[in-house]
Design a protein around this motif. Structure first.
Motif, mmCIF file in Angstrom:
data_model
loop_
_atom_site.group_PDB
_atom_site.id
_atom_site.type_symbol
_atom_site.label_atom_id
_atom_site.label_comp_id
_atom_site.label_asym_id
_atom_site.label_seq_id
_atom_site.Cartn_x
_atom_site.Cartn_y
_atom_site.Cartn_z
ATOM 1 N N VAL A 1 -0.518 -3.166 9.670
ATOM 2 C CA VAL A 1 -1.248 -1.904 9.902
ATOM 3 C C VAL A 1 -2.656 -2.001 9.317
ATOM 4 C CG1 VAL A 1 -1.263 0.584 9.410
ATOM 5 C CG2 VAL A 1 0.914 -0.589 9.889
ATOM 6 N N GLY A 2 -2.773 -2.637 8.154
ATOM 7 C CA GLY A 2 -4.069 -2.734 7.463
ATOM 8 C C GLY A 2 -5.107 -3.393 8.351
ATOM 9 N N ASN A 3 -6.276 -2.796 8.389
ATOM 10 C CA ASN A 3 -7.323 -3.271 9.308
ATOM 11 C C ASN A 3 -8.191 -4.375 8.731
ATOM 12 O OD1 ASN A 3 -7.002 -1.834 11.707
ATOM 13 N ND2 ASN A 3 -7.745 0.036 10.728
ATOM 14 N N GLY B 1 0.839 -1.209 0.000
ATOM 15 C CA GLY B 1 0.000 0.000 0.000
ATOM 16 C C GLY B 1 0.866 1.247 0.000
ATOM 17 N N GLY C 1 -0.555 4.570 -0.913
ATOM 18 C CA GLY C 1 -1.671 5.066 -0.110
ATOM 19 C C GLY C 1 -1.209 6.158 0.842
ATOM 20 N N GLN C 2 -2.136 6.688 1.602
ATOM 21 C CA GLN C 2 -1.764 7.858 2.403
ATOM 22 C C GLN C 2 -0.807 7.510 3.553
ATOM 23 O OE1 GLN C 2 -4.876 10.009 4.328
ATOM 24 N NE2 GLN C 2 -5.981 8.186 5.021
ATOM 25 N N ILE C 3 -0.972 6.351 4.171
ATOM 26 C CA ILE C 3 -0.040 5.979 5.249
ATOM 27 C C ILE C 3 1.323 5.604 4.655
ATOM 28 C CG2 ILE C 3 0.435 4.321 7.104
ATOM 29 C CD1 ILE C 3 -2.605 4.147 7.557
ATOM 30 N N VAL D 1 0.606 -2.498 5.054
ATOM 31 C CA VAL D 1 -0.328 -1.369 5.162
ATOM 32 C C VAL D 1 -1.487 -1.541 4.174
ATOM 33 C CG1 VAL D 1 -0.537 1.146 5.075
ATOM 34 C CG2 VAL D 1 1.631 0.114 5.805
ATOM 35 N N GLY D 2 -1.192 -2.083 3.016
ATOM 36 C CA GLY D 2 -2.193 -2.173 1.951
ATOM 37 C C GLY D 2 -3.333 -3.099 2.306
ATOM 38 N N SER D 3 -4.530 -2.581 2.185
ATOM 39 C CA SER D 3 -5.731 -3.404 2.341
ATOM 40 C C SER D 3 -6.918 -2.535 1.938
ATOM 41 C CB SER D 3 -5.894 -3.918 3.776
ATOM 42 O OG SER D 3 -6.030 -2.837 4.657
ATOM 43 N N GLU E 1 2.380 -2.388 -4.467
ATOM 44 C CA GLU E 1 1.045 -1.818 -4.716
ATOM 45 C C GLU E 1 0.227 -2.726 -5.636
ATOM 46 O OE1 GLU E 1 -1.326 0.125 -4.256
ATOM 47 O OE2 GLU E 1 -0.561 1.602 -2.854
ATOM 48 N N MET F 1 -0.491 -3.322 14.763
ATOM 49 C CA MET F 1 -0.221 -1.975 15.275
ATOM 50 C C MET F 1 -1.277 -1.456 16.257
ATOM 51 S SD MET F 1 0.844 1.415 13.207
ATOM 52 C CE MET F 1 -0.612 2.408 13.001
ATOM 53 N N HIS G 1 -7.184 -3.511 18.084
ATOM 54 C CA HIS G 1 -7.162 -2.138 17.552
ATOM 55 C C HIS G 1 -8.549 -1.859 16.982
ATOM 56 C CE1 HIS G 1 -6.325 1.471 15.394
ATOM 57 N NE2 HIS G 1 -6.712 0.898 14.274
HETATM 58 P P1 NAX Z 1 -5.275 4.163 1.450
HETATM 59 O O1 NAX Z 1 -6.547 3.697 0.834
HETATM 60 O O2 NAX Z 1 -4.845 5.592 1.313
HETATM 61 O O3 NAX Z 1 -4.093 3.275 0.909
HETATM 62 C C1 NAX Z 1 -4.147 1.905 0.838
HETATM 63 C C2 NAX Z 1 -3.269 1.502 -0.312
HETATM 64 O O4 NAX Z 1 -3.191 0.092 -0.295
HETATM 65 C C3 NAX Z 1 -3.830 1.924 -1.678
HETATM 66 O O5 NAX Z 1 -2.831 2.651 -2.373
HETATM 67 C C4 NAX Z 1 -4.167 0.592 -2.356
HETATM 68 O O6 NAX Z 1 -3.920 0.637 -3.749
HETATM 69 C C5 NAX Z 1 -3.221 -0.354 -1.629
HETATM 70 N N1 NAX Z 1 -3.640 -1.743 -1.583
HETATM 71 C C6 NAX Z 1 -4.882 -2.258 -1.414
HETATM 72 N N2 NAX Z 1 -4.838 -3.610 -1.409
HETATM 73 C C7 NAX Z 1 -3.543 -3.939 -1.557
HETATM 74 C C8 NAX Z 1 -2.867 -5.177 -1.655
HETATM 75 N N3 NAX Z 1 -3.524 -6.339 -1.612
HETATM 76 N N4 NAX Z 1 -1.530 -5.156 -1.811
HETATM 77 C C9 NAX Z 1 -0.849 -3.998 -1.886
HETATM 78 N N5 NAX Z 1 -1.441 -2.793 -1.830
HETATM 79 C C10 NAX Z 1 -2.770 -2.760 -1.665
HETATM 80 O O7 NAX Z 1 -5.367 3.714 2.980
HETATM 81 P P2 NAX Z 1 -4.482 4.201 4.201
HETATM 82 O O8 NAX Z 1 -5.103 5.400 4.804
HETATM 83 O O9 NAX Z 1 -3.052 4.280 3.793
HETATM 84 O O10 NAX Z 1 -4.737 3.011 5.237
HETATM 85 C C11 NAX Z 1 -4.210 1.729 5.031
HETATM 86 C C12 NAX Z 1 -4.724 0.753 6.050
HETATM 87 O O11 NAX Z 1 -4.355 1.173 7.356
HETATM 88 C C13 NAX Z 1 -6.260 0.613 6.091
HETATM 89 O O12 NAX Z 1 -6.574 -0.757 6.194
HETATM 90 C C14 NAX Z 1 -6.633 1.328 7.369
HETATM 91 O O13 NAX Z 1 -7.831 0.847 7.914
HETATM 92 C C15 NAX Z 1 -5.443 1.002 8.238
HETATM 93 N N6 NAX Z 1 -5.240 1.826 9.432
HETATM 94 C C16 NAX Z 1 -4.769 1.208 10.535
HETATM 95 C C17 NAX Z 1 -4.508 1.886 11.699
HETATM 96 C C18 NAX Z 1 -3.977 1.184 12.906
HETATM 97 O O14 NAX Z 1 -3.811 1.858 13.929
HETATM 98 N N7 NAX Z 1 -3.691 -0.107 12.892
HETATM 99 C C19 NAX Z 1 -4.801 3.328 11.804
HETATM 100 C C20 NAX Z 1 -4.866 4.022 10.493
HETATM 101 C C21 NAX Z 1 -5.515 3.242 9.392
HETATM 102 O O15 NAX Z 1 -6.899 3.451 9.477
#
Ligand code: NAX
Length: 330
Positions: free
Chosen positions: A131-133, A11, A14-16, A89-91, A42, A157, A189
């Motif tokens: 990190v991905g939820n 990911g 993505g923003q994180i 992170v990606g999800s 990605e 995380m 989390h």
């Molecule tokens: P974004 O939607 O900005 O970015 C996610 C990125 O992941 C996108 O660029 C997408 O193309 C990519 N992606 C999706 N599926 C993928 C895969 N199978 N392989 C590789 N890349 C993939 O989300 P973002 O704000 O960066 O958040 C990412 C994840 O962090 C989400 O699941 C979100 O829920 C989770 N979080 C977890 C937190 C925690 O404390 N554990 C807090 C923050 C965040 O909400």
């Protein structure tokens, strides 16, 4: 010359991911003398964005960044090859109207292939931060699909929750952030987590002595931390990103640097059933301490009846989540 550390970030566009990459590259996490190779991972449709990020990484001219690889999530074995750290992170993010169980079923399968690929190609010393939820259960799925990677290498995380809790305690007490220590996050989390004020310290004294408004500690403090993600979305129109990236990097630092005496770092780890009456076989937020190489769950946290009841609720949620994905756990 020191061998580079290979760090994969899924990911990455993505923003994180975007917020984390530059600090990983800059030496902020592994130090100014440790070369880093970034593996940006990605979805195929986001690979173009990775080209732009690669240009920006080049344009920072970080002396510590000695390589950038870009990988499609279609070939995770190539993506994770030789990686010492993998930040997952990606999800798919939760959308309006989606139940937590729906999200678990959508994202769960991503983490089976991820776990298998990590086992197949990552470095022997690989460590993984999810990190991905829903991060606890995603971590459980990935580790269960990588049985040869030791269980103590996997973290979900809860550090963002810890940092949020520290900040709330500091604000309430009117003390600097550095005065607050020993804040554990128990459980999931999610909105059931327990930010543990009872063992927290402010200026080395029990937080419950410094903050005498115990109704606040048991009420608004807990709910503010539990609901902080939603509050950020409401205010910013987008979910936590810089703070989440910061917490992911704090998680890594918390493991590779010794934990100061008298405090803890928070992450969710695989339970073996031997501590704090928490059942075995879930990925549960706990107070940890690291010597810079190995970590352990810190003993000695006091759990009174109130704390136990909140911890029980969040542990029950983790058990339910595990049940929802049992077909993904070999
Ligand atoms: P974004 O939607 O900005 O970015 C996610 C990125 O992941 C996108 O660029 C997408 O193309 C990519 N992606 C999706 N599926 C993928 C895969 N199978 N392989 C590789 N890349 C993939 O989300 P973002 O704000 O960066 O958040 C990412 C994840 O962090 C989400 O699941 C979100 O829920 C989770 N979080 C977890 C937190 C925690 O404390 N554990 C807090 C923050 C965040 O909400």
């Amino acid at each position: 010359m020191t061998a580079p550390i290979h760090v994969a970030v899924t990911g990455a566009a993505g923003q994180i991911g975007y917020a984390a990459l530059f600090r990983l590259a800059s030496g902020d996490v592994f130090g100014p003398n440790q070369p880093v190779v970034l593996h940006l991972v990605e979805l195929p449709q986001a690979l173009g964005a990775l080209d732009g990020i690669h240009m920006e990484l080049d344009d920072c001219a970080f002396p510590t960044l000695v390589g950038v690889e870009k990988h499609s999530s279609d070939n995770l074995e190539a993506a994770f090859a030789g990686c010492n750290w993998v930040l997952l992170v990606g999800s798919v993010p939760r959308k309006a109207g989606m139940e937590r169980a729906d999200l678990i079923r959508i994202n769960g399968p991503i983490f089976t292939s991820t776990g298998k690929a990590i086992q197949a190609s990552a470095a022997k010393d690989v460590r993984v931060v999810v990190v991905g939820n829903p991060c606890n259960t995603n971590c459980l799925i990935a580790m269960s699909n990588a049985p040869e990677v030791p269980k103590d290498r996997w973290f979900a995380m809860t550090r963002l929750d810890q940092n949020r809790a520290v900040a709330q305690l500091a604000i309430k007490a009117g003390r600097p952030i550095a005065a607050v220590s020993n804040v554990a996050i128990w459980g999931n989390h999610s909105a059931t987590q327990f930010p543990d004020f009872a063992n927290a310290k402010i200026d080395g004294k029990p937080a419950t002595d410094v903050i005498t408004d115990h109704a606040w500690l048991k009420g608004d403090f807990i709910s503010t931390v539990q609901q902080r993600g939603a509050a950020v979305i409401k205010a910013r129109g987008a979910s936590s990103a810089a703070s989440a990236a910061n917490a992911a990097l704090d998680t890594v630092k918390g493991i590779i640097r010794p934990t100061p005496a008298g405090t803890c770092v928070s992450a969710a780890v695989f339970t073996d059933g031997s501590q704090y009456d928490i059942p075995a076989g879930i990925v549960c937020g706990l107070p940890l301490s690291s010597d810079g190489t190995n970590w352990k769950t810190l003993p000695g946290f006091q759990i009174d009846e109130f704390s136990r009841s909140v911890i029980q609720k969040t542990v029950d949620e983790l058990l339910q989540e595990r049940d929802t994905v049992k077909d993904l756990l070999p």
